[in-house]
Design a protein around this motif. Structure first.
Motif, PDB file in Angstrom:
ATOM      1  N   ALA A 142     -32.157  47.299  58.180  1.00 20.52           N
ATOM      2  CA  ALA A 142     -33.029  46.134  58.056  1.00 20.52           C
ATOM      3  C   ALA A 142     -32.235  44.892  57.675  1.00 20.52           C
ATOM      4  N   GLU A 143     -32.763  43.754  58.067  1.00 15.46           N
ATOM      5  CA  GLU A 143     -32.177  42.485  57.645  1.00 15.46           C
ATOM      6  C   GLU A 143     -32.382  42.326  56.141  1.00 15.46           C
ATOM      7  N   PRO A 144     -31.527  41.547  55.468  1.00 12.68           N
ATOM      8  CA  PRO A 144     -31.715  41.345  54.030  1.00 12.68           C
ATOM      9  C   PRO A 144     -33.013  40.611  53.728  1.00 12.68           C
ATOM     10  N   VAL A 145     -33.613  40.938  52.605  1.00 12.70           N
ATOM     11  CA  VAL A 145     -34.851  40.279  52.179  1.00 12.70           C
ATOM     12  C   VAL A 145     -34.525  38.878  51.660  1.00 12.70           C
ATOM     13  N   VAL A 146     -35.349  37.904  52.048  1.00 13.95           N
ATOM     14  CA  VAL A 146     -35.200  36.538  51.567  1.00 13.95           C
ATOM     15  C   VAL A 146     -36.273  36.278  50.518  1.00 13.95           C
ATOM     16  N   SER A 147     -35.842  35.975  49.308  1.00 16.63           N
ATOM     17  CA  SER A 147     -36.770  35.604  48.247  1.00 16.63           C
ATOM     18  C   SER A 147     -36.919  34.089  48.241  1.00 16.63           C
ATOM     19  N   VAL A 148     -38.132  33.616  48.488  1.00 16.14           N
ATOM     20  CA  VAL A 148     -38.417  32.184  48.466  1.00 16.14           C
ATOM     21  C   VAL A 148     -38.880  31.805  47.069  1.00 16.14           C
ATOM     22  N   VAL A 149     -38.152  30.898  46.428  1.00 12.39           N
ATOM     23  CA  VAL A 149     -38.578  30.394  45.130  1.00 12.39           C
ATOM     24  C   VAL A 149     -39.267  29.051  45.370  1.00 12.39           C
ATOM     25  N   LEU A 150     -40.482  28.925  44.856  1.00 10.52           N
ATOM     26  CA  LEU A 150     -41.302  27.744  45.103  1.00 10.52           C
ATOM     27  C   LEU A 150     -41.973  27.343  43.803  1.00 10.52           C
ATOM     28  N   CYS A 151     -41.699  26.130  43.370  1.00 10.63           N
ATOM     29  CA  CYS A 151     -42.235  25.625  42.109  1.00 10.63           C
ATOM     30  C   CYS A 151     -43.186  24.476  42.396  1.00 10.63           C
ATOM     31  N   THR A 152     -44.355  24.485  41.778  1.00 11.30           N
ATOM     32  CA  THR A 152     -45.318  23.409  42.004  1.00 11.30           C
ATOM     33  C   THR A 152     -46.014  23.003  40.708  1.00 11.30           C
ATOM     34  N   ARG A 153     -46.262  21.710  40.577  1.00 13.09           N
ATOM     35  CA  ARG A 153     -47.059  21.163  39.483  1.00 13.09           C
ATOM     36  C   ARG A 153     -48.481  20.836  39.948  1.00 13.09           C
ATOM     37  N   ARG A 154     -48.761  21.054  41.251  1.00 10.46           N
ATOM     38  CA  ARG A 154     -50.013  20.584  41.830  1.00 10.46           C
ATOM     39  C   ARG A 154     -50.846  21.746  42.347  1.00 10.46           C
TER      40      ARG A 154
ATOM     41  N   HIS B 267     -46.167  25.444  37.527  1.00  8.76           N
ATOM     42  CA  HIS B 267     -45.502  24.643  36.493  1.00  8.76           C
ATOM     43  C   HIS B 267     -46.536  23.792  35.756  1.00  8.76           C
ATOM     44  N   GLY B 268     -46.985  24.279  34.617  1.00  6.77           N
ATOM     45  CA  GLY B 268     -47.904  23.513  33.793  1.00  6.77           C
ATOM     46  C   GLY B 268     -49.367  23.850  34.006  1.00  6.77           C
ATOM     47  N   PHE B 269     -49.658  24.843  34.804  1.00  2.00           N
ATOM     48  CA  PHE B 269     -51.051  25.290  34.980  1.00  2.00           C
ATOM     49  C   PHE B 269     -51.027  26.774  35.305  1.00  2.00           C
ATOM     50  N   GLY B 270     -52.186  27.408  35.233  1.00  2.00           N
ATOM     51  CA  GLY B 270     -52.265  28.840  35.439  1.00  2.00           C
ATOM     52  C   GLY B 270     -53.022  29.209  36.697  1.00  2.00           C
ATOM     53  N   PRO B 271     -53.125  30.496  36.997  1.00  2.00           N
ATOM     54  CA  PRO B 271     -53.797  30.960  38.216  1.00  2.00           C
ATOM     55  C   PRO B 271     -55.296  30.664  38.228  1.00  2.00           C
ATOM     56  N   ASP B 272     -55.859  30.265  37.071  1.00  2.00           N
ATOM     57  CA  ASP B 272     -57.284  29.951  37.041  1.00  2.00           C
ATOM     58  C   ASP B 272     -57.578  28.509  37.446  1.00  2.00           C
ATOM     59  N   ALA B 273     -56.531  27.744  37.762  1.00  2.00           N
ATOM     60  CA  ALA B 273     -56.755  26.381  38.236  1.00  2.00           C
ATOM     61  C   ALA B 273     -57.541  26.435  39.546  1.00  2.00           C
TER      62      ALA B 273
ATOM     63  N   GLY C 274     -58.963  26.900  42.953  1.00  2.00           N
ATOM     64  CA  GLY C 274     -58.468  27.314  44.251  1.00  2.00           C
ATOM     65  C   GLY C 274     -57.223  28.176  44.246  1.00  2.00           C
ATOM     66  N   VAL C 275     -56.473  28.225  43.139  1.00  2.00           N
ATOM     67  CA  VAL C 275     -55.172  28.900  43.130  1.00  2.00           C
ATOM     68  C   VAL C 275     -55.329  30.400  43.329  1.00  2.00           C
ATOM     69  N   ARG C 276     -56.221  31.023  42.566  1.00  2.00           N
ATOM     70  CA  ARG C 276     -56.364  32.478  42.669  1.00  2.00           C
ATOM     71  C   ARG C 276     -56.781  32.895  44.084  1.00  2.00           C
ATOM     72  N   ALA C 277     -57.677  32.145  44.687  1.00  2.95           N
ATOM     73  CA  ALA C 277     -58.131  32.465  46.044  1.00  2.95           C
ATOM     74  C   ALA C 277     -57.006  32.279  47.060  1.00  2.95           C
ATOM     75  N   ASP C 278     -56.197  31.235  46.872  1.00  2.31           N
ATOM     76  CA  ASP C 278     -55.079  30.998  47.796  1.00  2.31           C
ATOM     77  C   ASP C 278     -54.057  32.134  47.724  1.00  2.31           C
ATOM     78  N   VAL C 279     -53.745  32.575  46.519  1.00  4.31           N
ATOM     79  CA  VAL C 279     -52.786  33.670  46.346  1.00  4.31           C
ATOM     80  C   VAL C 279     -53.351  34.966  46.918  1.00  4.31           C
ATOM     81  N   ALA C 280     -54.630  35.216  46.688  1.00  8.88           N
ATOM     82  CA  ALA C 280     -55.259  36.431  47.206  1.00  8.88           C
ATOM     83  C   ALA C 280     -55.226  36.451  48.729  1.00  8.88           C
ATOM     84  N   ALA C 281     -55.499  35.315  49.365  1.00  7.82           N
ATOM     85  CA  ALA C 281     -55.460  35.243  50.826  1.00  7.82           C
ATOM     86  C   ALA C 281     -54.058  35.502  51.349  1.00  7.82           C
ATOM     87  N   PHE C 282     -53.061  35.001  50.644  1.00  6.26           N
ATOM     88  CA  PHE C 282     -51.656  35.218  51.023  1.00  6.26           C
ATOM     89  C   PHE C 282     -51.321  36.709  50.974  1.00  6.26           C
TER      90      PHE C 282
END
Length: 605
Positions: A355-367, A393-399, A401-409
């Protein structure tokens, strides 16, 4: 220059046996002359290989190796066997003028017995390397050091140790990937192949035949790959620019002579054989030479369906446009390197396919409002296995739309690790926290508000492979300016080693991040800091094309504080509204709010 170096080596050598060997077109004559001076014979490696060296001569005073190109040199490295020498001269008659590709790259353990090493390079691309040791050393180490140095970048194995299956020796990996898979076949394609398959075509060594040096600006000249006397030549007008070798192999020196052409038309006709013809087309495509052609014979299916189709997808007139030409070049190189590249072949040849190597995407957001958009950019990546590490960054998964967006992903089958960083944590530290949680051998940084094409990560992995660079990134070309609603493409040279790439698109490996300490614990400027640290550690940075990334420029809220006027300084092109490259494959729903979609060429400056 080569003759001067060889004469000096033969005059100053210590008493003992001299072995002269050569490989590639045009090397027989200088090798014969050197052999005559040493009262010996010149060994033709193309016809006999190193096995022809008698056991009694497996340790010599001086070995002289003359190769036509770096590709020829790399081809014979794995076969040197147990041959040892106290002095060595490695000469390469022609190489592409790539920056940073001159100094040998010794083995990891170094050479404690090295007395002297000299490197000479002439303006015509010829290179000569002379070595002296207190005691005989393995010739394979010397030749391999030169081959690695000419290819640039990391030590030349096709996979890191962590990616090699248990029981496979690290050196064997390189031997398998290039030495075995790229051996030129019969020029006439006989060998029982009525219709050769993709696997029958010799692999392309992407470390020397690749897009490095691609030029966006070309001369109004079109080349033609045609048959003359049963052998392919590349003509420009009435003159022959390149005579294709009988086995169809493409070298970096040949590619460099073709970079100024706007396009090359493939006229199938008669040629030296199916495998040789496919080898040539695959090599030129891997280098990004803009190829096109009409209906091909049925055996040309050995190029692979995608590459075969791309050749017929455009006409010469289509490639007169600079942007369309570059987009076609990128598509060709992707198709060729993914099927005919040496590492791709090696991975497919391993039992069960590696298999090809796994790519870990690091993504930081304040929004919180950008989480859904950012996850869609990661989710659309193809051609690589992706793991997302999302730092809130500075907010939690309960902000909102965030929890729903992560669940869909996650419901779409994508791996995601989410963690919350304190509001007071500085940006660099948050990114390092994401890296510490990543499990992939490769780490990529993406931003939460920029657009990425579906091949963005795959292109970075490919660029890392063919450049050998420690860190790769995109050229900072495309920007969408929110205020004036403009898409701007700035003139940034790409496909070259550089000291700057966009911070919105970086890819490197965990080992380098551990060595440099990751991102600096700053609030801003962390990308530039990492690039500086890589340079100080002796690493290299490569900049690939920027057609698959568009940086969003709002009127405010950026750590890089520049007005819209800055981005309008001498742009190559600008268009009203939303006009990314076709390679972005823009989704209508993710276009900038209120932006006008345009399909025209836009205005030139």
């Amino acid at each position: 220059m080569i003759r001067v170096v060889l004469d000096a080596a033969l005059r100053s050598r210590a008493a003992g046996t001299v072995l002269v060997a050569h490989c590639g077109p045009g090397t027989a004559r200088p090798a014969a002359r050197a052999a005559e001076q040493s009262a010996g014979r010149a060994l033709d490696l193309d016809g006999n290989g190193w096995e022809a060296v008698p056991r009694a001569r497996r340790e010599v005073a001086l070995v002289v190796l003359i190769a036509a190109t770096p590709a020829d040199l790399r081809r014979i490295v794995p076969d040197t066997g147990s041959l040892r020498a106290a002095e060595a001269v490695v000469a390469v008659l022609g190489a592409a003028p790539q920056a940073g590709r001159s100094l040998p790259s010794p083995p990891a353990a170094g050479w404690t017995d090295l007395i002297d090493m000299r490197v000479r390079r002439s303006p015509d691309g010829a290179c000569a390397y002379a070595f002296s040791f207190t005691d005989p050393v393995e010739v394979s180490e010397v030749v391999g050091a030169v081959a690695r140095g000419m290819a640039g970048g990391r030590g030349d194995t096709v996979a890191t140790v962590s990616e090699v299956p248990a029981g496979v020796h690290r050196r064997t990996v390189a031997d398998t990937a290039w030495g075995r898979l790229s051996t030129p076949r019969s020029a006439d394609g006989g060998a029982g192949f009525a219709r050769p398959s993709v696997a029958d075509v010799p692999a392309v060594d992407e470390r020397v035949v690749n897009p490095i040096g691609f030029t966006r600006v070309s001369k109004p000249r079109r080349g033609r790959l045609v048959s003359r006397g049963g052998r392919w030549v590349l003509e420009v007008g009435r003159s022959v620019r390149w005579r294709v070798p009988e086995d169809g192999a493409v070298s970096d020196a040949a590619v460099a002579r073709l970079r100024d052409l706007r396009s090359v038309e493939v006229e199938w006709g008669r040629h030296s054989g199916p495998l040789a013809a496919a080898h040539t087309v695959a090599g030129l495509a891997a280098a990004g030479i803009p190829l096109f052609g009409g209906a091909a014979p049925r055996w040309a299916g050995c190029l692979g369906g995608e590459l075969h189709g791309l050749l017929r997808s455009v006409r010469g007139a289509d490639l007169e446009d600079e942007l369309a030409r570059e987009e076609h070049s990128v598509r060709l190189r992707r198709a060729a390197l993914r099927v005919h590249g040496a590492e791709a072949r090696w991975r497919g040849s391993v039992s069960g396919a590696l298999a090809e190597p796994v790519v870990s995407v690091v993504l930081c957001t304040r929004r919180p409002e950008m989480v859904g958009f950012a996850l869609r950019q990661v989710a659309r990546q193809r051609g690589v296995e992706v793991e997302l590490v999302l730092a809130l960054h500075g907010f939690g998964p309960d902000a909102p739309g965030v929890r729903a967006d992560v669940a869909a992903f996650r419901d779409a089958g994508h791996a995601a690790l989410v963690f919350e960083a304190g509001r007071d944590a500085v940006f660099g530290s948050v990114l390092n926290g994401a890296i510490a949680r990543a499990s992939g051998s490769l780490v990529a940084k993406m931003d939460d508000d920029d657009w990425y094409g579906p091949d963005h990560l795959a292109d970075l992995v490919l660029a890392r492979r063919y450049s050998g660079a420690d860190l790769v990134g995109c050229a900072t070309e495309y920007h969408h300016l929110e205020g004036p609603d403009l898409t701007v493409r700035r003139l940034v040279h790409s496909e070259r080693f550089a000291d700057h790439v966009t911070g919105a698109a970086l890819l490197t490996d965990r080992a380098l991040l551990e060595e440099t300490g990751g991102f600096r614990p700053w609030r801003s400027g962390v990308d530039a800091g990492l690039l500086d640290d890589v340079a100080r550690a002796g690493g290299s940075v490569y900049r690939t094309h920027g057609l698959g990334c568009v940086v969003r420029r709002r009127t405010d809220g950026h750590t890089w504080r520049e007005s819209a006027g800055y981005f309008l300084k001498d742009p190559q092109r600008h268009w009203p509204g939303w006009r990314p490259s076709a390679l972005l494959e823009s989704e209508p729903g993710d276009a900038p709010d209120g932006a006008r979609a345009t399909t025209t060429q836009g205005s030139e400056r």
